[in-house]
Every structure is written in structure tokens, then in C-alpha cells.
Write a protein that holds these residues in place. Structure first.
Motif, PDB file in Angstrom:
ATOM      1  N   LYS A  56       0.829  -1.207   0.000  1.00 40.04           N
ATOM      2  CA  LYS A  56       0.000   0.000   0.000  1.00 40.04           C
ATOM      3  C   LYS A  56       0.865   1.259   0.000  1.00 40.04           C
ATOM      4  CE  LYS A  56      -4.044  -1.918   2.264  1.00 40.04           C
ATOM      5  NZ  LYS A  56      -4.854  -1.937   3.496  1.00 40.04           N
ATOM      6  N   ALA A  57       1.938   1.244   0.780  1.00 41.85           N
ATOM      7  CA  ALA A  57       2.825   2.401   0.815  1.00 41.85           C
ATOM      8  C   ALA A  57       3.487   2.613  -0.543  1.00 41.85           C
ATOM      9  CB  ALA A  57       3.895   2.204   1.893  1.00 41.85           C
ATOM     10  N   PHE A  58       3.864   1.535  -1.204  1.00 40.25           N
ATOM     11  CA  PHE A  58       4.493   1.640  -2.521  1.00 40.25           C
ATOM     12  C   PHE A  58       3.523   2.212  -3.550  1.00 40.25           C
ATOM     13  CE2 PHE A  58       5.593  -0.333  -6.626  1.00 40.25           C
ATOM     14  CZ  PHE A  58       6.837   0.259  -6.801  1.00 40.25           C
ATOM     15  N   THR A  59       2.274   1.732  -3.561  1.00 46.76           N
ATOM     16  CA  THR A  59       1.305   2.258  -4.527  1.00 46.76           C
ATOM     17  C   THR A  59       0.975   3.709  -4.247  1.00 46.76           C
ATOM     18  OG1 THR A  59      -0.490   1.348  -3.194  1.00 46.76           O
ATOM     19  CG2 THR A  59       0.253   0.029  -5.049  1.00 46.76           C
ATOM     20  N   ASN A  60       0.895   4.088  -2.981  1.00 48.56           N
ATOM     21  CA  ASN A  60       0.638   5.500  -2.652  1.00 48.56           C
ATOM     22  C   ASN A  60       1.783   6.382  -3.116  1.00 48.56           C
ATOM     23  OD1 ASN A  60      -1.833   4.994  -1.516  1.00 48.56           O
ATOM     24  ND2 ASN A  60      -1.017   4.770   0.551  1.00 48.56           N
ATOM     25  N   ARG A  61       3.014   5.905  -2.964  1.00 45.76           N
ATOM     26  CA  ARG A  61       4.168   6.680  -3.415  1.00 45.76           C
ATOM     27  C   ARG A  61       4.150   6.840  -4.933  1.00 45.76           C
ATOM     28  NH1 ARG A  61       9.114   3.717  -2.471  1.00 45.76           N
ATOM     29  NH2 ARG A  61       9.269   3.472  -4.698  1.00 45.76           N
TER      30      ARG A  61
END
Length: 103
Positions: A56-61
Motif C-alpha cells: 500500500k505504501a508503494f502504490t501511494n508513493r
């Protein structure tokens, strides 16, 4: 929290049958094993799924990086306006003399 008493007693009997433990030692050991297994199950249930949080953090970034992205404008060189006669000339013959050239 409920314990499987039948399972605890079965394990205690099995420990006692081996001859290594007395009856009280085998009961204590089987109760410790039951309590440990319940504690492990609770810890697994409360564990945070780090992989999904990381995804999730990767997609948000990626979304933040690509917010202002606009596709490039096409140039006149990309638009090739050729007439059909370029592809289908009078001497183009397909199989068995047809005008179909395979596209």
C-alpha cells in the motif's frame, strides 16, 4: 479462552505411557503446551501483515509521483496520412489472384 480438555488429557496419557514422566508431570506438560498453542494462535491473529502494508505504501508513493503526469502531445510526424493506393496498388495480388493482400 477455551481449552480442548480432551486433547490435553490425551497428551497427558501419551506422556505418561512413555514412562519418562509421572502423572503430575505429564499433566503439567500438556497444560503448558495447550496454553502455549493458544498464545501463539492469538499472536498470529494479532500480527500485522507487513507485506500488504508495504504494498500500500508503494502504490501511494507511485500515485504521488505520477499525479502531474500528462501524456506527450502527438506531432505531425506521428500522423502518417497515406492514401489507400499506397498499400493496395493495381499489381498487388494475393493468393489465387485475389486483391486481398493479407492485412
Amino acid at each position: 479462552m477455551k481449552y480442548d480438555l480432551s486433547d490435553i488429557m490425551k497428551k497427558a496419557h501419551n506422556f505418561y505411557k512413555t514412562g519418562k514422566y509421572t502423572w503430575s508431570e505429564s499433566l503439567k506438560k500438556s497444560w503448558k503446551m495447550a496454553k502455549f498453542s493458544v498464545r501463539v494462535k492469538e499472536e498470529i491473529a494479532n500480527m500485522v501483515d507487513y507485506k500488504s502494508a508495504d504494498d500500500k505504501a508503494f502504490t501511494n508513493r507511485l500515485r504521488k509521483e505520477n499525479e502531474g503526469y500528462k501524456p506527450a502531445k502527438r506531432s505531425a510526424y506521428d500522423n502518417f496520412n497515406a492514401p489507400v493506393s499506397v498499400y493496395y496498388t493495381s499489381n498487388n495480388r494475393g493468393r489465387f489472384g485475389s486483391c486481398f493482400v493479407g492485412d
